[in-house]
Design an enzyme around this catalytic site. Structure first.
Site, PDB file in Angstrom:
ATOM      1  N   ASP A   7       0.889  -1.161   0.000  1.00  0.00           N
ATOM      2  CA  ASP A   7       0.000   0.000   0.000  1.00  0.00           C
ATOM      3  C   ASP A   7       0.928   1.212   0.000  1.00  0.00           C
ATOM      4  O   ASP A   7       1.442   1.602   1.048  1.00  0.00           O
ATOM      5  CB  ASP A   7      -0.892  -0.018   1.238  1.00  0.00           C
ATOM      6  CG  ASP A   7      -1.855   1.156   1.275  1.00  0.00           C
ATOM      7  OD1 ASP A   7      -2.249   1.651   0.204  1.00  0.00           O
ATOM      8  OD2 ASP A   7      -2.212   1.597   2.392  1.00  0.00           O
ATOM      9  N   GLU A  68      -1.138  -1.264  -4.894  1.00  0.00           N
ATOM     10  CA  GLU A  68      -2.379  -0.517  -5.107  1.00  0.00           C
ATOM     11  C   GLU A  68      -2.185   0.434  -6.279  1.00  0.00           C
ATOM     12  O   GLU A  68      -1.216   1.194  -6.327  1.00  0.00           O
ATOM     13  CB  GLU A  68      -2.768   0.257  -3.847  1.00  0.00           C
ATOM     14  CG  GLU A  68      -4.102   0.960  -3.999  1.00  0.00           C
ATOM     15  CD  GLU A  68      -4.570   1.590  -2.698  1.00  0.00           C
ATOM     16  OE1 GLU A  68      -5.201   0.893  -1.896  1.00  0.00           O
ATOM     17  OE2 GLU A  68      -4.275   2.788  -2.507  1.00  0.00           O
ATOM     18  N   ASP A 141      -2.690   0.939   6.848  1.00  0.00           N
ATOM     19  CA  ASP A 141      -1.777   0.700   5.718  1.00  0.00           C
ATOM     20  C   ASP A 141      -1.287  -0.749   5.708  1.00  0.00           C
ATOM     21  O   ASP A 141      -1.127  -1.353   4.645  1.00  0.00           O
ATOM     22  CB  ASP A 141      -0.564   1.642   5.789  1.00  0.00           C
ATOM     23  CG  ASP A 141      -0.974   3.079   5.979  1.00  0.00           C
ATOM     24  OD1 ASP A 141      -1.218   3.759   4.980  1.00  0.00           O
ATOM     25  OD2 ASP A 141      -1.068   3.510   7.144  1.00  0.00           O
TER      26      ASP A 141
END
Length: 193
Positions: A7, A68, A141
């Site tokens: 992330d 991501e 996260d």
């Protein structure tokens, strides 16, 4: 299959490594968050991420890296930071010949919770449940990185290391369904006029 989920972010970059069996059962290998102070120059912040991703990749030797996908955000500086961190991570994987896959936040939410609009609490709860953890991964996260890894493994199928440019059967179906839904929305919008 071992999947390393990332992330990306400049302030906090979530890392999560999971092993996923052919029956889709997943187990936690490692999870963490790499932080960099906003008071450091950009070059130093990116260096922190670069050194950390190198260490994690060398330690955990994933089959594939799931990152991501940078999506539209209203805060341009946030988008820039996420894109810069993503670039560092993707380049580190490429240097090692590790396939890279990109997943949007809504794809991850849908894969892990069944709802593409789920909130972070729901994602964290499902990651905790899927990985059979006694304690939820924090901060968000870290949970998001694990969710990315799980999503990639579940969408690509056992043993697949399909990268971003290679469409897995599941991804093809997803894209076909999205296209069909868009056409239906456009069609109903025209009919209302």
């Amino acid at each position: 299959m071992r999947v390393f989920g990332v992330d990306p972010g400049l302030t906090r970059c979530g890392f999560g490594v999971v092993d996923v069996a052919a029956n889709r059962s997943a187990s936690l290998v490692a999870v963490g968050v790499i932080g960099s102070s906003s008071e450091l120059p950009l070059s130093q912040r990116l260096l922190v991420i670069s050194e950390s991703i190198d260490q994690w990749l060398d330690t955990h030797s994933p089959d594939v890296l799931a990152v991501e996908r940078v999506f539209s955000q209203t805060n341009l500086s946030t988008v820039m930071g996420v894109a810069q961190a993503s670039g560092i991570v993707i380049a580190a994987a490429a240097k090692r010949g590790i396939a890279v896959a990109l997943h949007t936040p809504s794809e991850v939410k849908a894969a892990v919770t069944g709802n593409g609009r789920a909130d972070k609490i729901a994602v964290t709860a499902m990651v905790t449940r899927i990985l059979k953890l006694k304690v939820a991964p924090t901060p968000a996260d870290a949970a998001d990185a694990l969710a990315l890894a799980i999503t990639h493994a579940w969408r690509s199928g056992p043993g697949s290391t399909a990268a971003a440019g290679e469409l897995t059967p599941a991804r093809k179906l997803w894209l076909e369904a999205e296209a069909k839904a868009r056409k239906n929305v456009e069609k109903s919008s025209k009919q209302r006029r």
